[in-house]
Design a protein around this motif. Structure first.
Motif, PDB file in Angstrom:
ATOM      1  N   LYS A 122       0.828  -1.211   0.000  1.00  0.00           N
ATOM      2  CA  LYS A 122       0.000   0.000   0.000  1.00  0.00           C
ATOM      3  C   LYS A 122       0.862   1.261   0.000  1.00  0.00           C
ATOM      4  O   LYS A 122       0.584   2.221  -0.738  1.00  0.00           O
ATOM      5  N   GLU A 123       1.929   1.266   0.815  1.00  0.00           N
ATOM      6  CA  GLU A 123       2.796   2.440   0.882  1.00  0.00           C
ATOM      7  C   GLU A 123       3.520   2.680  -0.441  1.00  0.00           C
ATOM      8  O   GLU A 123       3.730   3.824  -0.856  1.00  0.00           O
ATOM      9  N   ILE A 124       3.896   1.617  -1.121  1.00  0.00           N
ATOM     10  CA  ILE A 124       4.511   1.759  -2.442  1.00  0.00           C
ATOM     11  C   ILE A 124       3.510   2.365  -3.423  1.00  0.00           C
ATOM     12  O   ILE A 124       3.830   3.285  -4.185  1.00  0.00           O
ATOM     13  N   ASP A 125       2.291   1.859  -3.402  1.00  0.00           N
ATOM     14  CA  ASP A 125       1.261   2.382  -4.313  1.00  0.00           C
ATOM     15  C   ASP A 125       0.977   3.860  -4.048  1.00  0.00           C
ATOM     16  O   ASP A 125       0.765   4.636  -4.994  1.00  0.00           O
ATOM     17  N   LEU A 126       0.966   4.270  -2.784  1.00  0.00           N
ATOM     18  CA  LEU A 126       0.720   5.678  -2.460  1.00  0.00           C
ATOM     19  C   LEU A 126       1.807   6.586  -3.038  1.00  0.00           C
ATOM     20  O   LEU A 126       1.513   7.663  -3.559  1.00  0.00           O
ATOM     21  N   LEU A 127       3.049   6.144  -2.958  1.00  0.00           N
ATOM     22  CA  LEU A 127       4.146   6.949  -3.508  1.00  0.00           C
ATOM     23  C   LEU A 127       4.056   7.048  -5.027  1.00  0.00           C
ATOM     24  O   LEU A 127       4.496   8.032  -5.622  1.00  0.00           O
TER      25      LEU A 127
END
Length: 424
Positions: free
Chosen positions: A335-340
């Motif tokens: 999820k954190e990768i997708d947000l970036l």
């Protein structure tokens, strides 16, 4: 009077000055880079050798030579070497990395004439006694047996081998690898790698013309080792997006390590990738720490990094989480990768990262030794001090849009190799 209820205002670092070394040559042509600075009569002299003659059938040659090089010479046994160095309050350190092997001497400047001849003997006439090799193999096998019980070690080992294969960057060392070590193999590698034609010297601290003269007198002549060598040239054939799971049914924690081949510091995008990494998982205030540790409580620590090697670069993420929340942790990381990749970093978060990165760089330049370390980073990558100018400029000026584009280019969940050891 200070108002201690109010935090001080941020002030961005303005200028960062580097001490560039002076280049000289010994009488035999061996290059010496000198950072002559500091108040104390202390010097650090590093003899740095390229790793050479890689043989996949003998993955421990360079490592074992580095570990045993001060175990005995024609003139001194291991005890005499230790006593001779210790008598003058000096310290001898050996360090192996995938690209280079370094022999480092820390000494008071005035004692160089007494200590450097011992180092000359180590670099020119080491004998690698059979009994010392036997002890080394026994000790290293015991350490490896202990390490193989640790989830984080297994995750790191399997990850490196998955992306780098049977190269010095990822060779799969096992107990049998130590059994195969022979004194003849060590001598062969020693005679090829430890010679003046394969050496760079970096001296930092109180090291004036007199000290250089002492160094030249001892090391400026013909060295004993003259065997043929070829600096390692490596190729990496990586399967993108591999998932490796080593199940341990009784594990209370699962070790996670993931990442992929990437760029090193010779690439123009490397500073941008470093900034992105800092936002993602590169410091205590990063998004991974805020989410996985502070918010979810899945781990005591989690972090990511970008590593620059001579012939490759790679991105990695590492953590250990409770075995019962491993799947949830992986989902949060994705999820954190997708947000970036889809949303812009806020100005407030970006300013915090800028201040952290510039402050860290400034704080790392505390003495002559650290200035020499910064020089090594660029010299062995074939760069100059423009690299740091560009890095500082990029940290100060990068935009949220650039960070998003860098994430799209270099952070791809589906392309990452993912290793889990424990339960998921």
């Amino acid at each position: 009077m200070l108002n201690r209820t109010m935090a001080p205002a941020f002030k961005q670092v303005a200028d960062i000055n580097f001490i560039a070394p002076v280049k000289k040559q010994l009488s035999n042509g061996l290059p010496v880079f000198i950072v002559n600075a500091g108040e104390q009569e202390l010097v650090r002299i590093e003899f740095i050798f390229n790793n050479v003659n890689w043989n996949v059938q003998k993955p421990l040659q360079a490592i074992a030579v580095n570990g045993l090089i001060n175990s005995g010479t024609v003139q001194f046994n291991a005890k005499q070497i230790a006593e001779a160095v210790d008598y003058y309050g000096s310290f001898l350190q050996t360090e192996y990395s995938a690209d280079y092997t370094t022999i480092t001497l820390y000494s008071l400047t005035k004692h160089l004439p007494a200590v450097l001849p011992v180092l000359w003997s180590i670099l020119n006439e080491s004998t690698f006694p059979e009994h010392e090799l036997a002890i080394y193999k026994q000790n290293q096998k015991q350490k490896l047996q202990v390490s193989l019980q640790k989830n984080d070690y297994l995750a790191r080992k399997n990850f490196a081998h998955a992306i780098f294969g049977d190269t010095p960057y990822g060779s799969d060392i096992n107990l049998e690898s130590y059994d195969q070590l022979t004194r003849e193999d060590l001598l062969a590698y020693y005679q090829a790698a430890y010679q003046s034609a394969n050496c760079t010297i970096i001296a930092a601290g109180k090291f004036d013309d007199t000290s250089f003269g002492v160094l030249d007198q001892i090391f400026g002549g013909t060295w004993r080792n003259q065997a043929e060598f070829a600096v390692n040239q490596l190729e990496f054939l990586t399967e993108v997006g591999r998932e490796l799971y080593l199940e341990k049914p009784e594990a209370l924690q699962s070790a996670i390590r993931m990442g992929n081949l990437s760029i090193n510091r010779t690439h123009a995008d490397f500073p941008s990738l470093q900034i992105l990494n800092c936002v993602f998982g590169g410091y205590f205030g990063s998004r991974l720490m805020a989410n996985i540790r502070e918010d979810k409580g899945y781990t005591y620590g989690i972090g990511s990094g970008v590593a620059s090697l001579k012939q490759a670069g790679y991105f990695f993420l590492a953590t250990e989480v409770g075995a019962d929340v491993c799947g949830s942790a992986l989902a949060e990381i994705e999820k954190e990768i997708d947000l970036l990749r889809t949303e812009l970093v806020s100005d407030e978060e970006l300013d915090l990262v800028r201040n952290y990165m510039l402050g860290s760089l400034l704080g790392s330049l505390e003495n002559a030794f650290s200035h020499a370390d910064k020089f090594k980073n660029i010299y062995f990558a074939g760069l100059d001090y423009n690299y740091y100018d560009n890095y500082i400029h990029k940290v100060k000026t990068i935009t949220a849009e650039e960070i998003k584009n860098t994430a799209i280019k270099y952070l791809d969940w589906n392309a990452m190799t993912k290793v889990v050891v424990g339960k998921k």
